[in-house]
Enzyme design. Structure first.
Site, PDB file in Angstrom:
ATOM      1  N   GLY A  46     -29.828 -12.559  12.996  1.00  0.00           N
ATOM      2  CA  GLY A  46     -28.744 -12.666  12.087  1.00  0.00           C
ATOM      3  C   GLY A  46     -28.672 -13.971  11.569  1.00  0.00           C
ATOM      4  O   GLY A  46     -28.156 -14.228  10.434  1.00  0.00           O
ATOM      5  N   ASP A 104     -17.730 -11.923  16.560  1.00  0.00           N
ATOM      6  CA  ASP A 104     -16.926 -10.753  16.521  1.00  0.00           C
ATOM      7  C   ASP A 104     -15.948 -10.652  17.730  1.00  0.00           C
ATOM      8  O   ASP A 104     -14.868 -11.374  17.637  1.00  0.00           O
ATOM      9  CB  ASP A 104     -18.040  -9.557  16.258  1.00  0.00           C
ATOM     10  CG  ASP A 104     -17.056  -8.178  16.072  1.00  0.00           C
ATOM     11  OD1 ASP A 104     -16.016  -8.214  15.425  1.00  0.00           O
ATOM     12  OD2 ASP A 104     -17.478  -7.104  16.493  1.00  0.00           O
ATOM     13  N   LYS A 132     -14.333 -13.336  13.259  1.00  0.00           N
ATOM     14  CA  LYS A 132     -13.229 -12.376  12.921  1.00  0.00           C
ATOM     15  C   LYS A 132     -12.068 -12.599  13.878  1.00  0.00           C
ATOM     16  O   LYS A 132     -12.326 -12.029  15.097  1.00  0.00           O
ATOM     17  CB  LYS A 132     -13.856 -10.990  13.009  1.00  0.00           C
ATOM     18  CG  LYS A 132     -14.881 -10.478  12.049  1.00  0.00           C
ATOM     19  CD  LYS A 132     -15.452  -9.087  12.288  1.00  0.00           C
ATOM     20  CE  LYS A 132     -16.322  -8.677  11.224  1.00  0.00           C
ATOM     21  NZ  LYS A 132     -16.844  -7.297  11.603  1.00  0.00           N
ATOM     22  N   PHE A 153     -16.255  -4.589   8.441  1.00  0.00           N
ATOM     23  CA  PHE A 153     -18.059  -4.954   8.708  1.00  0.00           C
ATOM     24  C   PHE A 153     -18.342  -5.430   7.258  1.00  0.00           C
ATOM     25  O   PHE A 153     -18.100  -5.201   6.131  1.00  0.00           O
ATOM     26  CB  PHE A 153     -18.587  -3.630   8.785  1.00  0.00           C
ATOM     27  CG  PHE A 153     -19.968  -3.593   9.487  1.00  0.00           C
ATOM     28  CD1 PHE A 153     -20.421  -3.800  10.891  1.00  0.00           C
ATOM     29  CD2 PHE A 153     -21.113  -3.265   8.341  1.00  0.00           C
ATOM     30  CE1 PHE A 153     -21.669  -4.192  11.142  1.00  0.00           C
ATOM     31  CE2 PHE A 153     -22.469  -3.815   9.015  1.00  0.00           C
ATOM     32  CZ  PHE A 153     -22.597  -3.937  10.125  1.00  0.00           C
ATOM     33  N   ARG A 166     -30.111  -7.786   4.827  1.00  0.00           N
ATOM     34  CA  ARG A 166     -30.198  -9.218   5.209  1.00  0.00           C
ATOM     35  C   ARG A 166     -30.591 -10.246   4.144  1.00  0.00           C
ATOM     36  O   ARG A 166     -30.246 -11.479   3.966  1.00  0.00           O
ATOM     37  CB  ARG A 166     -31.137  -9.329   6.398  1.00  0.00           C
ATOM     38  CG  ARG A 166     -30.982  -8.880   7.828  1.00  0.00           C
ATOM     39  CD  ARG A 166     -31.629  -9.348   8.829  1.00  0.00           C
ATOM     40  NE  ARG A 166     -31.732  -8.535  10.053  1.00  0.00           N
ATOM     41  CZ  ARG A 166     -30.957  -8.595  11.261  1.00  0.00           C
ATOM     42  NH1 ARG A 166     -30.092  -9.566  10.905  1.00  0.00           N
ATOM     43  NH2 ARG A 166     -31.020  -7.835  11.914  1.00  0.00           N
TER      44      ARG A 166
HETATM   45  P1  5GP Z   1     -19.895 -10.089  19.397  1.00  0.00           P
HETATM   46  O1  5GP Z   1     -20.684 -10.166  20.658  1.00  0.00           O
HETATM   47  O2  5GP Z   1     -19.189 -11.297  18.981  1.00  0.00           O
HETATM   48  O3  5GP Z   1     -18.929  -8.992  19.370  1.00  0.00           O
HETATM   49  O4  5GP Z   1     -20.843  -9.655  18.332  1.00  0.00           O
HETATM   50  C1  5GP Z   1     -21.443 -10.295  17.738  1.00  0.00           C
HETATM   51  C2  5GP Z   1     -22.629  -9.579  16.934  1.00  0.00           C
HETATM   52  O5  5GP Z   1     -22.097  -8.386  16.404  1.00  0.00           O
HETATM   53  C3  5GP Z   1     -23.276 -10.474  15.755  1.00  0.00           C
HETATM   54  O6  5GP Z   1     -24.166 -11.313  16.077  1.00  0.00           O
HETATM   55  C4  5GP Z   1     -23.739  -9.351  15.000  1.00  0.00           C
HETATM   56  O7  5GP Z   1     -24.864  -8.932  15.084  1.00  0.00           O
HETATM   57  C5  5GP Z   1     -22.598  -8.160  15.289  1.00  0.00           C
HETATM   58  N1  5GP Z   1     -21.568  -7.711  14.050  1.00  0.00           N
HETATM   59  C6  5GP Z   1     -20.440  -7.996  14.459  1.00  0.00           C
HETATM   60  N2  5GP Z   1     -19.739  -7.829  13.404  1.00  0.00           N
HETATM   61  C7  5GP Z   1     -20.461  -7.681  12.434  1.00  0.00           C
HETATM   62  C8  5GP Z   1     -20.387  -7.282  10.985  1.00  0.00           C
HETATM   63  O8  5GP Z   1     -19.330  -7.340  10.411  1.00  0.00           O
HETATM   64  N3  5GP Z   1     -21.693  -7.324  10.262  1.00  0.00           N
HETATM   65  C9  5GP Z   1     -22.786  -7.326  10.839  1.00  0.00           C
HETATM   66  N4  5GP Z   1     -23.651  -6.940   9.862  1.00  0.00           N
HETATM   67  N5  5GP Z   1     -22.783  -7.544  12.273  1.00  0.00           N
HETATM   68  C10 5GP Z   1     -21.753  -7.822  12.831  1.00  0.00           C
HETATM   69 MG    MG Z   2     -26.197 -11.560  15.846  1.00  0.00          MG
END
Ligand code: 5GP
Ligand code: MG
Length: 176
Positions: A46, A104, A132, A153, A166
């Site tokens: 990402g 996230d 977020k 999202f 992407r």
């Molecule tokens: P965390 O471990 O912080 O909950 O999640 C992080 C990962 O979740 C990010 O690296 C991404 O891959 C995915 N992710 C979380 N929110 C989004 C979003 O709104 N859009 C996209 N495309 N990926 C997200």
């Molecule tokens: Mg990621």
């Protein structure tokens, strides 16, 4: 409006706004890391576009490398474990800037940071394109954040929906 797979997304943050903000983050890093030769560690997939753009804003001496994270279930005591694939650099005594696309819940980074600290770097900071705040569940704080967004999202600028999106230069948000 655009359609990715089965969902509709609307324009959210333009490429011009992104470029301006990435420039600002670059200036902060230039000021904070002058003479420290930081190692920028981009988390694939990402962050590849954000990391490339941010890295080109750096006017100081700096290195960049990329890693992938693999997630697996550890023992009952270690819980959820996230390990780095492709981390070949010696981090000992280095100033590390981890570059993420989005924080996230914070689960990914909070499970991975111990592995970085275990290698005894001189310092570790986190630069993320997005956070977020309403979704955060783990104790991770970014040091450099381009944009704080609502808990919806998004796709574009490196972020995908099931593999697609992407390459969109602007950021789009899921339509209600
Ligand atoms: P965390 O471990 O912080 O909950 O999640 C992080 C990962 O979740 C990010 O690296 C991404 O891959 C995915 N992710 C979380 N929110 C989004 C979003 O709104 N859009 C996209 N495309 N990926 C997200
Ligand atoms: Mg990621």
């Amino acid at each position: 409006m655009i359609t990715v797979h089965d969902k509709i997304f609307i324009p959210f943050i333009s490429r011009a706004e992104i470029q301006q903000r990435v420039h600002e983050l670059g200036e902060m890093i230039n000021a904070d890391y002058d003479g420290k030769k930081p190692l920028v560690l981009g988390i694939l997939n990402g962050s590849f576009i954000f990391a490339a753009d941010l890295f080109r804003e750096l006017t100081i001496e700096a290195e960049i490398s990329f890693i992938k994270l693999a997630s697996y279930k550890g023992t009952s005591t270690t819980g959820h474990v996230v390990t780095a694939i492709g981390l070949e650099e010696d981090l000992h005594g280095r100033h590390i800037i981890i570059v993420e696309d989005i924080i996230d819940t914070g689960k990914t980074l909070s499970s991975f940071l111990p592995e970085i600290h275990h290698r005894q770097p001189a310092s570790v900071k986190i630069a993320t394109f997005l956070t977020k705040p309403d979704a955060l569940q783990y104790d991770v704080m970014a040091d450099y954040t381009a944009f704080q967004i609502e808990n919806k999202f998004v796709v574009g600028y490196g972020l995908d929906y099931d593999g697609i999106g992407r390459n969109l230069p602007d950021l789009y948000i899921l339509k209600d």
